[in-house]
Design an enzyme around this catalytic site. Structure first.
Site, PDB file in Angstrom:
ATOM      1  N   HIS A  28       0.894  -1.232   0.078  1.00 31.99           N
ATOM      2  CA  HIS A  28      -0.253   0.268   0.034  1.00 31.99           C
ATOM      3  C   HIS A  28       0.946   1.468   0.039  1.00 31.99           C
ATOM      4  O   HIS A  28       0.678   2.028  -0.861  1.00 31.99           O
ATOM      5  CB  HIS A  28      -0.969  -0.133   1.327  1.00 31.99           C
ATOM      6  CG  HIS A  28      -1.861   1.152   1.205  1.00 31.99           C
ATOM      7  ND1 HIS A  28      -3.299   1.142   1.047  1.00 31.99           N
ATOM      8  CD2 HIS A  28      -1.629   2.455   1.916  1.00 31.99           C
ATOM      9  CE1 HIS A  28      -3.550   2.379   1.226  1.00 31.99           C
ATOM     10  NE2 HIS A  28      -2.828   3.004   1.596  1.00 31.99           N
ATOM     11  N   GLU A  29       1.718   1.437   1.004  1.00 31.82           N
ATOM     12  CA  GLU A  29       2.681   2.473   1.045  1.00 31.82           C
ATOM     13  C   GLU A  29       3.547   2.609  -0.306  1.00 31.82           C
ATOM     14  O   GLU A  29       3.775   3.801  -0.792  1.00 31.82           O
ATOM     15  CB  GLU A  29       3.478   2.518   2.325  1.00 31.82           C
ATOM     16  CG  GLU A  29       2.711   2.662   3.551  1.00 31.82           C
ATOM     17  CD  GLU A  29       1.489   3.708   3.555  1.00 31.82           C
ATOM     18  OE1 GLU A  29       1.955   4.903   3.125  1.00 31.82           O
ATOM     19  OE2 GLU A  29       0.525   3.620   4.243  1.00 31.82           O
ATOM     20  N   HIS A  32       1.869   4.249  -3.033  1.00 34.84           N
ATOM     21  CA  HIS A  32       1.904   5.726  -3.133  1.00 34.84           C
ATOM     22  C   HIS A  32       3.345   6.170  -3.753  1.00 34.84           C
ATOM     23  O   HIS A  32       3.303   7.262  -4.229  1.00 34.84           O
ATOM     24  CB  HIS A  32       1.682   6.097  -1.689  1.00 34.84           C
ATOM     25  CG  HIS A  32       0.056   6.142  -1.165  1.00 34.84           C
ATOM     26  ND1 HIS A  32      -0.757   6.551  -1.867  1.00 34.84           N
ATOM     27  CD2 HIS A  32      -0.029   5.414   0.174  1.00 34.84           C
ATOM     28  CE1 HIS A  32      -1.846   6.075  -1.009  1.00 34.84           C
ATOM     29  NE2 HIS A  32      -1.368   5.591   0.028  1.00 34.84           N
TER      30      HIS A  32
END
Length: 204
Positions: A28-29, A32
């Site tokens: 997820h990170e 980004h």
């Protein structure tokens, strides 16, 4: 319920959930950071976040909360919206939840097409469930979550107000209270999205 309770009652489930969370939060990170980097913002790379190394993304306090309370967080990826513009910021914000939905979809596909043991079934269902939770949770359009930044990019005046709210020291507490009060409808949405993902591949 915190993960520590599983450590003694069901060690296998503890390991499966812990590894699935580490994978899902890291991806997820990373999503980004990767999208921001590709769109011209060097900030995540300067902070060493364009990597799949969990150590760069997992937050010590957030991980501790996961263990003892069943709820936690990873380190937010630092970005500079001035380098991204309105729509770049939107795509960077959406990248995390999208990555979780893609992981959930891959897990559903593997459930459908591969022969698997009971252990593999538990692993895939856990990965699918955790990533649906992360996607739905992060798309809630309230401050501190990706959904607020997506909404802010779509409606800039509202985005400025949300950013000002996030800067307040009490914002985290208020957001947690809201999520607690709204847990029933959020759970319903999560269940619906899980069914949708499984339905796409014909597993249900």
């Amino acid at each position: 319920m915190g993960l520590l309770n599983l450590l003694t009652s069901n060690p296998t489930a503890f390991v499966i959930i812990a590894l699935a969370l580490a994978l899902s939060l890291t991806v997820h990170e990373f999503a980004h950071a990767y999208v921001a980097d590709k769109l011209g913002d060097p900030t995540p790379r300067r902070f060493g976040r364009v990597t799949l190394n969990p150590g760069k993304h997992l937050d010590p306090l957030g991980t501790l909360l996961l263990l003892v309370a069943g709820f936690g967080f990873a380190k937010p990826v630092p970005i500079n919206p001035a380098n991204l513009g309105r729509w770049g910021t939107l795509w960077v914000s959406a990248a995390g939840p999208i990555s979780n939905l893609l992981i959930a979809l891959v897990a559903a596909i593997l459930l459908k097409v591969l022969p698997h043991s009971d252990l593999a079934l538990r692993v895939l269902l856990t990965v699918l469930g955790i990533n649906v939770v992360l996607a739905v949770f992060n798309l809630i359009p309230i401050p501190l979550l990706d959904g607020s930044r997506i909404l802010g990019a779509l409606v800039p005046p509202l985005g400025r107000s949300l950013a000002q709210f996030e800067a307040q020291p009490f914002s985290f507490v208020l957001v947690m209270v809201f999520i607690y009060l709204a847990r029933s409808p959020i759970s319903g949405i999560i269940t619906a999205v899980q069914g949708w993902v499984l339905g796409i591949v014909g597993y249900v």
